[in-house]
Design a protein around this motif. Structure first.
Motif, PDB file in Angstrom:
ATOM      1  N   ARG A 139       0.817  -1.210   0.000  1.00 61.31           N
ATOM      2  CA  ARG A 139       0.000   0.000   0.000  1.00 61.31           C
ATOM      3  C   ARG A 139       0.854   1.265   0.000  1.00 61.31           C
ATOM      4  O   ARG A 139       2.023   1.262   0.376  1.00 61.31           O
ATOM      5  N   GLU A 140       0.208   2.369  -0.346  1.00 57.04           N
ATOM      6  CA  GLU A 140       0.826   3.684  -0.210  1.00 57.04           C
ATOM      7  C   GLU A 140       0.772   4.118   1.256  1.00 57.04           C
ATOM      8  O   GLU A 140      -0.040   3.619   2.038  1.00 57.04           O
ATOM      9  N   SER A 141       1.617   5.058   1.624  1.00 55.86           N
ATOM     10  CA  SER A 141       1.685   5.464   3.038  1.00 55.86           C
ATOM     11  C   SER A 141       0.354   6.006   3.537  1.00 55.86           C
ATOM     12  O   SER A 141      -0.018   5.790   4.692  1.00 55.86           O
ATOM     13  N   GLY A 142      -0.389   6.695   2.674  1.00 59.09           N
ATOM     14  CA  GLY A 142      -1.662   7.260   3.096  1.00 59.09           C
ATOM     15  C   GLY A 142      -2.742   6.232   3.375  1.00 59.09           C
ATOM     16  O   GLY A 142      -3.769   6.556   3.984  1.00 59.09           O
ATOM     17  N   GLU A 143      -2.532   4.994   2.946  1.00 58.00           N
ATOM     18  CA  GLU A 143      -3.510   3.932   3.200  1.00 58.00           C
ATOM     19  C   GLU A 143      -3.249   3.220   4.516  1.00 58.00           C
ATOM     20  O   GLU A 143      -4.094   2.467   4.996  1.00 58.00           O
ATOM     21  N   GLN A 144      -2.082   3.415   5.073  1.00 54.16           N
ATOM     22  CA  GLN A 144      -1.677   2.640   6.244  1.00 54.16           C
ATOM     23  C   GLN A 144      -2.253   3.246   7.519  1.00 54.16           C
ATOM     24  O   GLN A 144      -2.399   4.462   7.636  1.00 54.16           O
ATOM     25  N   ALA A 145      -2.565   2.378   8.469  1.00 54.49           N
ATOM     26  CA  ALA A 145      -3.093   2.800   9.763  1.00 54.49           C
ATOM     27  C   ALA A 145      -2.173   2.292  10.866  1.00 54.49           C
ATOM     28  O   ALA A 145      -1.189   1.600  10.611  1.00 54.49           O
ATOM     29  N   HIS A 146      -2.508   2.640  12.083  1.00 53.51           N
ATOM     30  CA  HIS A 146      -1.725   2.153  13.223  1.00 53.51           C
ATOM     31  C   HIS A 146      -1.787   0.629  13.267  1.00 53.51           C
ATOM     32  O   HIS A 146      -2.850   0.036  13.164  1.00 53.51           O
ATOM     33  N   ARG A 147      -0.635   0.001  13.410  1.00 51.68           N
ATOM     34  CA  ARG A 147      -0.572  -1.461  13.433  1.00 51.68           C
ATOM     35  C   ARG A 147      -0.744  -1.978  14.852  1.00 51.68           C
ATOM     36  O   ARG A 147      -0.154  -1.454  15.800  1.00 51.68           O
ATOM     37  N   THR A 148      -1.510  -3.040  14.954  1.00 48.94           N
ATOM     38  CA  THR A 148      -1.723  -3.664  16.261  1.00 48.94           C
ATOM     39  C   THR A 148      -0.877  -4.919  16.442  1.00 48.94           C
ATOM     40  O   THR A 148      -1.003  -5.593  17.453  1.00 48.94           O
ATOM     41  N   HIS A 149      -0.028  -5.223  15.455  1.00 46.75           N
ATOM     42  CA  HIS A 149       0.782  -6.434  15.550  1.00 46.75           C
ATOM     43  C   HIS A 149       2.265  -6.079  15.583  1.00 46.75           C
ATOM     44  O   HIS A 149       2.658  -4.934  15.296  1.00 46.75           O
ATOM     45  N   GLY A 150       3.088  -7.063  15.930  1.00 45.90           N
ATOM     46  CA  GLY A 150       4.517  -6.833  16.050  1.00 45.90           C
ATOM     47  C   GLY A 150       5.361  -7.544  15.012  1.00 45.90           C
ATOM     48  O   GLY A 150       6.590  -7.624  15.163  1.00 45.90           O
ATOM     49  N   ILE A 151       4.751  -8.044  13.957  1.00 47.53           N
ATOM     50  CA  ILE A 151       5.517  -8.711  12.896  1.00 47.53           C
ATOM     51  C   ILE A 151       6.246  -7.642  12.078  1.00 47.53           C
ATOM     52  O   ILE A 151       5.644  -6.628  11.712  1.00 47.53           O
ATOM     53  N   PRO A 152       7.524  -7.819  11.782  1.00 51.76           N
ATOM     54  CA  PRO A 152       8.244  -6.826  10.977  1.00 51.76           C
ATOM     55  C   PRO A 152       7.552  -6.575   9.635  1.00 51.76           C
ATOM     56  O   PRO A 152       7.014  -7.507   9.021  1.00 51.76           O
ATOM     57  N   VAL A 153       7.578  -5.319   9.209  1.00 49.77           N
ATOM     58  CA  VAL A 153       6.887  -4.912   7.983  1.00 49.77           C
ATOM     59  C   VAL A 153       7.888  -4.297   7.010  1.00 49.77           C
ATOM     60  O   VAL A 153       8.714  -3.470   7.382  1.00 49.77           O
ATOM     61  N   ARG A 154       7.800  -4.692   5.769  1.00 48.29           N
ATOM     62  CA  ARG A 154       8.555  -4.099   4.676  1.00 48.29           C
ATOM     63  C   ARG A 154       7.553  -3.394   3.780  1.00 48.29           C
ATOM     64  O   ARG A 154       6.634  -4.020   3.237  1.00 48.29           O
ATOM     65  N   SER A 155       7.694  -2.079   3.627  1.00 45.48           N
ATOM     66  CA  SER A 155       6.754  -1.293   2.839  1.00 45.48           C
ATOM     67  C   SER A 155       7.269  -1.166   1.409  1.00 45.48           C
ATOM     68  O   SER A 155       8.364  -0.642   1.176  1.00 45.48           O
ATOM     69  N   LEU A 156       6.481  -1.647   0.447  1.00 45.91           N
ATOM     70  CA  LEU A 156       6.837  -1.607  -0.972  1.00 45.91           C
ATOM     71  C   LEU A 156       5.643  -1.083  -1.772  1.00 45.91           C
ATOM     72  O   LEU A 156       4.960  -1.835  -2.463  1.00 45.91           O
ATOM     73  N   PRO A 157       5.345   0.201  -1.677  1.00 45.24           N
ATOM     74  CA  PRO A 157       4.165   0.729  -2.372  1.00 45.24           C
ATOM     75  C   PRO A 157       4.288   0.580  -3.882  1.00 45.24           C
ATOM     76  O   PRO A 157       5.324   0.889  -4.465  1.00 45.24           O
ATOM     77  N   LEU A 158       3.217   0.104  -4.511  1.00 41.95           N
ATOM     78  CA  LEU A 158       3.255  -0.163  -5.944  1.00 41.95           C
ATOM     79  C   LEU A 158       2.848   1.030  -6.801  1.00 41.95           C
ATOM     80  O   LEU A 158       3.454   1.291  -7.836  1.00 41.95           O
ATOM     81  N   TYR A 159       1.821   1.758  -6.410  1.00 34.60           N
ATOM     82  CA  TYR A 159       1.286   2.787  -7.294  1.00 34.60           C
ATOM     83  C   TYR A 159       2.162   4.035  -7.356  1.00 34.60           C
ATOM     84  O   TYR A 159       2.260   4.684  -8.387  1.00 34.60           O
ATOM     85  N   GLY A 160       2.748   4.424  -6.228  1.00 35.22           N
ATOM     86  CA  GLY A 160       3.479   5.682  -6.185  1.00 35.22           C
ATOM     87  C   GLY A 160       2.572   6.885  -6.071  1.00 35.22           C
ATOM     88  O   GLY A 160       3.022   8.034  -6.136  1.00 35.22           O
ATOM     89  N   GLU A 161       1.300   6.665  -5.870  1.00 35.21           N
ATOM     90  CA  GLU A 161       0.291   7.704  -5.704  1.00 35.21           C
ATOM     91  C   GLU A 161      -0.946   7.053  -5.101  1.00 35.21           C
ATOM     92  O   GLU A 161      -0.970   5.850  -4.878  1.00 35.21           O
ATOM     93  N   ALA A 162      -1.958   7.848  -4.818  1.00 38.31           N
ATOM     94  CA  ALA A 162      -3.180   7.284  -4.254  1.00 38.31           C
ATOM     95  C   ALA A 162      -3.765   6.234  -5.190  1.00 38.31           C
ATOM     96  O   ALA A 162      -3.746   6.409  -6.415  1.00 38.31           O
ATOM     97  N   PRO A 163      -4.279   5.130  -4.659  1.00 40.58           N
ATOM     98  CA  PRO A 163      -4.871   4.090  -5.516  1.00 40.58           C
ATOM     99  C   PRO A 163      -6.038   4.642  -6.322  1.00 40.58           C
ATOM    100  O   PRO A 163      -6.752   5.537  -5.871  1.00 40.58           O
ATOM    101  N   PRO A 164      -6.248   4.133  -7.523  1.00 38.89           N
ATOM    102  CA  PRO A 164      -7.353   4.624  -8.347  1.00 38.89           C
ATOM    103  C   PRO A 164      -8.706   4.291  -7.726  1.00 38.89           C
ATOM    104  O   PRO A 164      -8.914   3.196  -7.215  1.00 38.89           O
TER     105      PRO A 164
END
Length: 239
Positions: free
Chosen positions: A52-77
């Motif tokens: 997801r893009e950064s603007g789609e992400q919310a506060h995480r309730t889990h502790g699993i490591p996350v790798r952020s790889l946004p595909l669109y580079g902008e807000a999703p269509p």
């Protein structure tokens, strides 16, 4: 493929052994319960690949490591056809798609890949990763097509509110509802036909930054063999 019930998310499936899949896909995991996190960890999941893009992400309730790889580079269509959007991802954002597949290959444990609904971005990345292991096209498309049954009840209200605000004509409204809620086999068929015209899955991924060693590692993982570690350095990816 096997369905994985996860508290706090939905549309989750694993590939490989039911008790130890080599890859998991799902909808967003921000709201995982402790039980949902425990389910994933017991399956060996130790990395989340978030498309997801950064603007789609919310506060995480889990502790699993996350790798952020946004595909669109902008807000999703918000509107448009699935086929057009998949074509755009494959032609304009192919380096990001290949980077996500490479990240799955490079990770020595089990990754779970997700976007918001786990349907489109996730569906495309997972399809290419599985095809690179030698999985059959019909099997990959059948898995993709399962998502609509989970996504529609979970997101119908959200999609309706978003599309109501756009005041679309009926044809555009129907096309956009399909974008938000459905996973028709013909949409992935369209995308994979394009990949074939671009040289096939392996050539497509390698031409956009993945390495032959990474694709070999995917095949090893899916076959249950130990991953071949390489000295290849991934391109710098957005975190």
């Amino acid at each position: 493929m096997h369905v994985i019930p996860i508290e706090g998310s939905y549309n989750a499936r694993g590939f490989g052994r039911p008790d130890r899949p080599w890859l998991v896909r799902s909808a967003a995991l921000d709201g995982l319960t402790s039980g949902g996190e425990r389910t994933l960890r017991e399956l060996g999941v130790d990395l989340v690949i978030d498309l997801r893009e950064s603007g789609e992400q919310a506060h995480r309730t889990h502790g699993i490591p996350v790798r952020s790889l946004p595909l669109y580079g902008e807000a999703p269509p918000a509107t448009g056809s699935l086929e057009r959007i998949y074509t755009g991802l494959l032609t304009d954002r192919g380096d990001r798609v290949a980077a996500a597949v490479a990240e799955i290959a490079e990770h020595p444990g089990t990754a779970v890949v997700h976007c918001t609904a786990g349907k489109d971005r996730t569906g495309l990345v997972v399809a290419l990763a599985r095809l690179a292991t030698g999985a059959g096209r019909s099997e990959v498309i059948a898995d993709y097509a399962l998502s609509g049954a989970s996504v529609r009840p979970a997101r119908a209200g959200i999609a309706a509110a978003q599309l109501d605000a756009l005041d679309l004509v009926p044809a555009a409204r129907a096309e956009s509802e399909r974008l938000h809620l459905d996973s028709p086999a013909e949409a992935l068929e369209h995308a994979l036909d394009l990949v074939d015209r671009l040289g096939g899955v392996d050539a497509y991924l390698i031409d956009r930054g993945a390495t032959p060693a990474q694709l070999a590692a995917l095949a090893d993982r899916a076959a249950g063999r130990a991953i071949r570690r390489t000295a290849a350095v991934l391109p710098e990816l957005a975190r």
